[in-house]
Write a protein that holds these residues in place. Structure first.
Motif, PDB file in Angstrom:
ATOM      1  N   PRO A 157       0.857  -1.062  -0.050  1.00  0.00           N
ATOM      2  CA  PRO A 157      -0.503   0.363  -0.302  1.00  0.00           C
ATOM      3  C   PRO A 157       0.945   1.237   0.030  1.00  0.00           C
ATOM      4  CG  PRO A 157       0.335  -0.724   2.357  1.00  0.00           C
ATOM      5  CD  PRO A 157       0.434  -1.881   1.266  1.00  0.00           C
ATOM      6  N   GLU A 229      -6.830   2.259  -0.611  1.00  0.00           N
ATOM      7  CA  GLU A 229      -8.308   1.388  -0.634  1.00  0.00           C
ATOM      8  C   GLU A 229      -8.171   0.379  -1.950  1.00  0.00           C
ATOM      9  OE1 GLU A 229      -8.248   5.561  -3.264  1.00  0.00           O
ATOM     10  OE2 GLU A 229      -7.729   4.395  -0.913  1.00  0.00           O
ATOM     11  N   GLU A 230      -7.323  -0.021  -2.617  1.00  0.00           N
ATOM     12  CA  GLU A 230      -6.785  -0.906  -3.735  1.00  0.00           C
ATOM     13  C   GLU A 230      -6.052  -1.361  -3.285  1.00  0.00           C
ATOM     14  OE1 GLU A 230      -6.315   1.198  -7.300  1.00  0.00           O
ATOM     15  OE2 GLU A 230      -7.547   2.792  -7.214  1.00  0.00           O
ATOM     16  N   TYR A 231      -5.199  -1.994  -2.475  1.00  0.00           N
ATOM     17  CA  TYR A 231      -4.588  -2.794  -1.404  1.00  0.00           C
ATOM     18  C   TYR A 231      -4.709  -4.122  -1.691  1.00  0.00           C
ATOM     19  CZ  TYR A 231      -1.451  -5.080   0.821  1.00  0.00           C
ATOM     20  OH  TYR A 231       0.319  -6.283   1.293  1.00  0.00           O
ATOM     21  N   GLU A 232      -5.749  -4.340  -1.125  1.00  0.00           N
ATOM     22  CA  GLU A 232      -6.442  -5.770  -1.046  1.00  0.00           C
ATOM     23  C   GLU A 232      -7.209  -6.489  -2.009  1.00  0.00           C
ATOM     24  OE1 GLU A 232      -8.909  -6.932   2.291  1.00  0.00           O
ATOM     25  OE2 GLU A 232      -8.377  -5.177   3.873  1.00  0.00           O
ATOM     26  N   SER A 233      -7.611  -5.815  -3.348  1.00  0.00           N
ATOM     27  CA  SER A 233      -7.857  -6.521  -4.169  1.00  0.00           C
ATOM     28  C   SER A 233      -6.842  -6.337  -5.109  1.00  0.00           C
ATOM     29  CB  SER A 233      -9.259  -5.215  -4.967  1.00  0.00           C
ATOM     30  OG  SER A 233      -8.435  -4.122  -5.529  1.00  0.00           O
TER      31      SER A 233
END
Length: 240
Positions: A157, A229-233
């Motif tokens: 992230p 906010e896009e890291y896990e996906s």
């Protein structure tokens, strides 16, 4: 018959020549200060510390070199310059006093920087990612996000510190992302931790910095920093 006697250049002319040489050398050096593997083009706070240490060492050496060249120029244009000072005093002042002042300052700054690079405890524990070096590739896994297997690309992230747990499955390797952090060895049977952080989303190159065999030069990897906010996906998508 008049005998021709060569004229020694003036101090002004010599100083001007030395200045031009230093400018040319500086341009050549600075031309290599950017690029995907340049430590002098940092994109993270820890890489910035390493770059600052490099610049401190560089400008200290430039100042010392300039002083030595100035003394050489004075001896050249003014033969006998400094003869009033005993040779023993030149050795004491130039060989002991000056290094005795400069070197402890540089060593102290280097130790201070090295301590700041260590993964000290934070109020909020950083995310942890496993990195294993195996001839001749890097395997990354994300235990905090579940059993996602491994991927050849390191996802992190952006804007947040991440602790990389580095180890090896065979020989000694070395984990290094020049634009984001320092380097640390990957040793079989041992876990070493290095903290990494990218200022902004983007793609960065990493390498193995320890010779590990005939495939060493190809042992590279990518670090992709994503918006938080896009890291896990992004990790889930890469693991599919």
């Amino acid at each position: 018959m008049t005998r021709w006697v060569p004229q020694m250049p003036s101090i002004k002319t010599t100083a001007s020549l030395l200045l031009r040489v230093l400018v040319i050398l500086s341009i050549l050096v600075l031309a290599g200060c950017n690029g995907p593997l340049s430590t002098l083009d940092p994109s993270g706070p820890r890489a910035a510390m390493v770059a600052m240490l490099w610049w401190a060492m560089f400008w200290s050496s430039v100042a010392l070199f300039g002083l030595m060249m100035a003394l050489l120029a004075l001896v050249w244009v003014r033969p006998g310059f400094g003869s009033k000072l005993a040779p023993s005093k030149w050795i004491i002042y130039g060989g002991l006093v000056m290094p005795g002042i400069l070197l402890p300052v540089l060593v102290g700054y280097a130790l201070y920087t090295g301590n700041r690079l260590l993964p000290h405890a934070l109020e909020t524990a950083p995310a942890r990612i496993n990195a294993q070096g195996v001839m001749w590739q890097w395997q990354f896994s994300y235990p905090e996000l579940g059993d996602l297997g491994s991927t050849g690309v390191l996802h992190i992230p952006a804007g947040k510190p991440v602790d990389i747990v580095v180890t090896s499955g065979d020989v000694i390797h070395s984990f290094w992302v020049p634009r984001l952090t320092g380097k640390i060895d990957a040793i079989p049977g041992r876990e070493n931790i290095i903290r990494i952080q990218a200022d902004r989303p983007g793609s960065y190159q990493g390498v193995c910095a320890e010779f590990c065999g005939r495939g060493h030069t190809e042992m590279r990897f990518q670090v992709r920093a994503h918006a938080p906010e896009e890291y896990e996906s992004a990790v889930l998508e890469a693991a599919e």
